[in-house]
Design a protein around this motif. Sequence first.
Motif, PDB file in Angstrom:
ATOM      1  N   THR A  73      64.306  15.185  49.349  1.00  0.00           N
ATOM      2  CA  THR A  73      66.098  15.626  49.626  1.00  0.00           C
ATOM      3  C   THR A  73      66.007  14.631  50.655  1.00  0.00           C
ATOM      4  OG1 THR A  73      65.699  17.873  49.124  1.00  0.00           O
ATOM      5  CG2 THR A  73      67.770  17.211  49.710  1.00  0.00           C
ATOM      6  N   LEU A  74      66.225  14.720  51.721  1.00  0.00           N
ATOM      7  CA  LEU A  74      66.376  13.408  52.421  1.00  0.00           C
ATOM      8  C   LEU A  74      66.735  11.647  52.183  1.00  0.00           C
ATOM      9  CD1 LEU A  74      67.463  12.594  55.843  1.00  0.00           C
ATOM     10  CD2 LEU A  74      65.189  12.022  55.914  1.00  0.00           C
ATOM     11  N   PHE A  75      65.677  11.552  51.870  1.00  0.00           N
ATOM     12  CA  PHE A  75      66.048   9.910  50.950  1.00  0.00           C
ATOM     13  C   PHE A  75      67.394  10.299  49.796  1.00  0.00           C
ATOM     14  CE2 PHE A  75      62.432   8.829  53.157  1.00  0.00           C
ATOM     15  CZ  PHE A  75      62.218   7.552  53.159  1.00  0.00           C
ATOM     16  N   LEU A  76      67.784  11.376  48.609  1.00  0.00           N
ATOM     17  CA  LEU A  76      68.457  11.037  48.201  1.00  0.00           C
ATOM     18  C   LEU A  76      69.719  11.797  48.027  1.00  0.00           C
ATOM     19  CD1 LEU A  76      68.750  11.836  45.203  1.00  0.00           C
ATOM     20  CD2 LEU A  76      68.176  14.567  45.238  1.00  0.00           C
ATOM     21  N   VAL A  77      69.417  12.113  49.656  1.00  0.00           N
ATOM     22  CA  VAL A  77      71.613  12.672  50.272  1.00  0.00           C
ATOM     23  C   VAL A  77      71.423  10.732  51.108  1.00  0.00           C
ATOM     24  CG1 VAL A  77      72.241  12.786  52.299  1.00  0.00           C
ATOM     25  CG2 VAL A  77      70.840  14.663  51.437  1.00  0.00           C
ATOM     26  N   LEU A  78      70.319  10.449  51.328  1.00  0.00           N
ATOM     27  CA  LEU A  78      70.258   8.825  51.960  1.00  0.00           C
ATOM     28  C   LEU A  78      71.156   8.115  50.627  1.00  0.00           C
ATOM     29  CD1 LEU A  78      67.758   8.288  54.602  1.00  0.00           C
ATOM     30  CD2 LEU A  78      70.052   9.124  55.265  1.00  0.00           C
ATOM     31  N   ALA A  79      70.437   8.233  49.542  1.00  0.00           N
ATOM     32  CA  ALA A  79      70.512   7.356  48.823  1.00  0.00           C
ATOM     33  C   ALA A  79      72.246   7.449  48.015  1.00  0.00           C
ATOM     34  CB  ALA A  79      70.015   7.364  47.542  1.00  0.00           C
ATOM     35  N   GLY A  80      73.180   8.289  47.850  1.00  0.00           N
ATOM     36  CA  GLY A  80      74.381   9.409  48.122  1.00  0.00           C
ATOM     37  C   GLY A  80      75.375   8.374  48.814  1.00  0.00           C
ATOM     38  N   VAL A  81      74.806   9.182  50.478  1.00  0.00           N
ATOM     39  CA  VAL A  81      75.881   8.004  51.275  1.00  0.00           C
ATOM     40  C   VAL A  81      76.199   6.837  51.148  1.00  0.00           C
ATOM     41  CG1 VAL A  81      75.669   7.775  53.804  1.00  0.00           C
ATOM     42  CG2 VAL A  81      75.378  10.053  52.719  1.00  0.00           C
ATOM     43  N   TYR A  82      74.423   6.078  50.506  1.00  0.00           N
ATOM     44  CA  TYR A  82      74.552   4.412  50.425  1.00  0.00           C
ATOM     45  C   TYR A  82      75.552   3.973  49.838  1.00  0.00           C
ATOM     46  CZ  TYR A  82      70.708   3.924  54.019  1.00  0.00           C
ATOM     47  OH  TYR A  82      70.309   4.434  55.357  1.00  0.00           O
ATOM     48  N   TRP A  83      75.307   4.838  47.995  1.00  0.00           N
ATOM     49  CA  TRP A  83      75.910   4.750  47.423  1.00  0.00           C
ATOM     50  C   TRP A  83      77.398   4.632  47.773  1.00  0.00           C
ATOM     51  CZ3 TRP A  83      72.474   3.653  42.801  1.00  0.00           C
ATOM     52  CH2 TRP A  83      73.368   3.347  41.389  1.00  0.00           C
ATOM     53  N   ALA A  84      77.424   5.707  48.325  1.00  0.00           N
ATOM     54  CA  ALA A  84      79.385   6.592  48.474  1.00  0.00           C
ATOM     55  C   ALA A  84      80.173   5.576  49.232  1.00  0.00           C
ATOM     56  CB  ALA A  84      79.301   7.417  48.910  1.00  0.00           C
ATOM     57  N   THR A  85      79.061   4.535  50.328  1.00  0.00           N
ATOM     58  CA  THR A  85      79.955   3.397  51.096  1.00  0.00           C
ATOM     59  C   THR A  85      79.471   2.153  50.771  1.00  0.00           C
ATOM     60  OG1 THR A  85      77.966   3.720  52.413  1.00  0.00           O
ATOM     61  CG2 THR A  85      79.708   5.464  52.631  1.00  0.00           C
ATOM     62  N   ASP A  89      79.512  -4.108  47.904  1.00  0.00           N
ATOM     63  CA  ASP A  89      78.396  -4.932  48.217  1.00  0.00           C
ATOM     64  C   ASP A  89      77.053  -4.691  48.153  1.00  0.00           C
ATOM     65  OD1 ASP A  89      76.552  -6.307  50.238  1.00  0.00           O
ATOM     66  OD2 ASP A  89      76.811  -5.065  51.665  1.00  0.00           O
ATOM     67  N   PRO A  90      76.528  -5.352  47.554  1.00  0.00           N
ATOM     68  CA  PRO A  90      75.187  -5.596  46.957  1.00  0.00           C
ATOM     69  C   PRO A  90      73.769  -5.335  46.946  1.00  0.00           C
ATOM     70  CG  PRO A  90      75.916  -7.439  46.321  1.00  0.00           C
ATOM     71  CD  PRO A  90      77.138  -6.813  46.078  1.00  0.00           C
ATOM     72  N   LYS A  95      70.189  -0.822  48.918  1.00  0.00           N
ATOM     73  CA  LYS A  95      69.122  -0.208  49.679  1.00  0.00           C
ATOM     74  C   LYS A  95      69.568   1.348  48.911  1.00  0.00           C
ATOM     75  CE  LYS A  95      70.218  -0.529  53.690  1.00  0.00           C
ATOM     76  NZ  LYS A  95      71.389  -0.634  55.697  1.00  0.00           N
ATOM     77  N   ALA A  96      70.889   2.065  48.509  1.00  0.00           N
ATOM     78  CA  ALA A  96      71.107   3.191  47.653  1.00  0.00           C
ATOM     79  C   ALA A  96      69.947   3.431  46.433  1.00  0.00           C
ATOM     80  CB  ALA A  96      72.163   3.205  47.245  1.00  0.00           C
ATOM     81  N   LYS A  97      69.878   1.862  45.969  1.00  0.00           N
ATOM     82  CA  LYS A  97      68.690   2.073  44.801  1.00  0.00           C
ATOM     83  C   LYS A  97      66.644   2.881  45.217  1.00  0.00           C
ATOM     84  CE  LYS A  97      70.821  -0.480  40.927  1.00  0.00           C
ATOM     85  NZ  LYS A  97      70.923  -1.802  40.795  1.00  0.00           N
ATOM     86  N   LEU A  98      67.428   1.960  46.454  1.00  0.00           N
ATOM     87  CA  LEU A  98      65.396   1.621  46.671  1.00  0.00           C
ATOM     88  C   LEU A  98      65.639   3.650  47.539  1.00  0.00           C
ATOM     89  CD1 LEU A  98      62.776   1.024  47.618  1.00  0.00           C
ATOM     90  CD2 LEU A  98      63.961  -0.093  49.855  1.00  0.00           C
TER      91      LEU A  98
END
Length: 126
Positions: A73-85, A89-90, A95-98
Motif C-alpha cells: 500500500t505504501l508503494f502504491l501511494v508513492l506510485a500515485g504521488v510520483y505519477w501525479a507530480t 518528466d520521463p 519511477k512511478a511505474k517501478l
Amino acid sequence: MSRTPTHIRTTRRAGRFALRVAVPLAGTGLALTIPAAAYADPGSAVYLAANSLPVVIANLQAWVMGILAALATLFLVLAGVYWATAGGDPSQVEKAKLALRNALVGYGLAVLAPILLQIIQGIVGG
C-alpha cells in the motif's frame, strides 16, 4: 526570475504540498491505530505457555500478510504521488511505474503468504 518552466514549478509545489499533507496524516493514522497499554492484575500469577507449531505458523502468517500488504500500500501511494507530480518528466514516470510494479509484487506476495507458510509448516513437520 526563475528559468524553470511554470508547469514544472507547479508540479513541484503540488508534490511538496502532497508530502506535507500525506506525512502528518499517515503519522496521525498510525498513532490512532496503536492500542493503549494493557496492564495485568497485580494480584494474580502470570503463567507463560508455549504455543503449538500450528498456532505459531498462523500467527506468523497473519503478521507476514499484514506487513506485506502495508508495504504494498505504501508503494502504491508513492506510485500515485510520483505519477501525479511527474509533469511529463520521463524519469519521474519511470519511477512511478517501478513503484507501481513493487506494489503489485507486494500484493502478490501477501496473497501467496498462506501457501508459502503451509509449505514451511509441511517441511518443519507441524
